[in-house]
Design a protein around this motif. Sequence first.
Motif, PDB file in Angstrom:
ATOM      1  N   GLU A   1       0.827  -1.213   0.000  1.00 53.49           N
ATOM      2  CA  GLU A   1       0.000   0.000   0.000  1.00 53.49           C
ATOM      3  C   GLU A   1       0.863   1.266   0.000  1.00 53.49           C
ATOM      4  O   GLU A   1       0.521   2.255  -0.649  1.00 53.49           O
ATOM      5  N   ARG A   2       1.971   1.218   0.719  1.00 54.65           N
ATOM      6  CA  ARG A   2       2.866   2.393   0.792  1.00 54.65           C
ATOM      7  C   ARG A   2       3.408   2.761  -0.591  1.00 54.65           C
ATOM      8  O   ARG A   2       3.423   3.914  -0.988  1.00 54.65           O
ATOM      9  N   GLU A   3       3.866   1.743  -1.327  1.00 59.48           N
ATOM     10  CA  GLU A   3       4.419   1.978  -2.670  1.00 59.48           C
ATOM     11  C   GLU A   3       3.317   2.410  -3.644  1.00 59.48           C
ATOM     12  O   GLU A   3       3.524   3.290  -4.481  1.00 59.48           O
TER      13      GLU A   3
ATOM     14  N   LYS B   1       0.664   4.087  -2.871  1.00 59.52           N
ATOM     15  CA  LYS B   1       0.379   5.486  -2.531  1.00 59.52           C
ATOM     16  C   LYS B   1       1.474   6.408  -3.080  1.00 59.52           C
ATOM     17  O   LYS B   1       1.189   7.490  -3.575  1.00 59.52           O
ATOM     18  N   ARG B   2       2.735   5.978  -3.037  1.00 58.44           N
ATOM     19  CA  ARG B   2       3.845   6.794  -3.563  1.00 58.44           C
ATOM     20  C   ARG B   2       3.660   7.052  -5.056  1.00 58.44           C
ATOM     21  O   ARG B   2       3.822   8.178  -5.535  1.00 58.44           O
TER      22      ARG B   2
END
Length: 177
Positions: A46-48, A50-51
């Motif tokens: 999810e972090r990537e 979102k990036r």
Amino acid sequence: RTLGAYSGFGAIKEVLENPTGKPDKDGMATLVAELHEVIRANTPDEREYKRYMDGIKNSVLTAFYTPPKVADAIVEAIWDTRIAPQRILDPSAGTGVFVNAVDFHNPYAEITCFEKDPATGLILKHLHPEKRVRIQGFERIEPKYAGYYDVAVSNIPFGDVALFDPFFSTHTDPVRR
């Protein structure tokens, strides 16, 4: 050819909104939903995800890529002065139209490209695997590179956007600060 045709999301404001549940009059909601699905399926977490989405959203106001003919004319003007730069910096490389223009004149030039948008930076790396590509904002360049490059060539994004640059904000020269 497909990657080379990528021109970013400049002025495509629809990517700023979550398309789910919206009427799809012009088909954009469907395309934006597909974009989200493709990025989500091709990022590890999810972090990537979102990036990548944040990078695309942040580029909506500035991603208007330079036409190759413009880059060719600018680089041609540099070479017409009989300057033959060996170390070239492109602080806002997009997909590399200036890299292509410089390569025409000097395929052995050392070119360093900065591209802030993660999706565009990944495309740039695939199109120019032999070049040094940094997927980050140019303001992150280390002070040791001050004076290193023979020429910086680009068509940087224009707009009313201020960036924090630690090198200039703490510089002893008041003009640079």
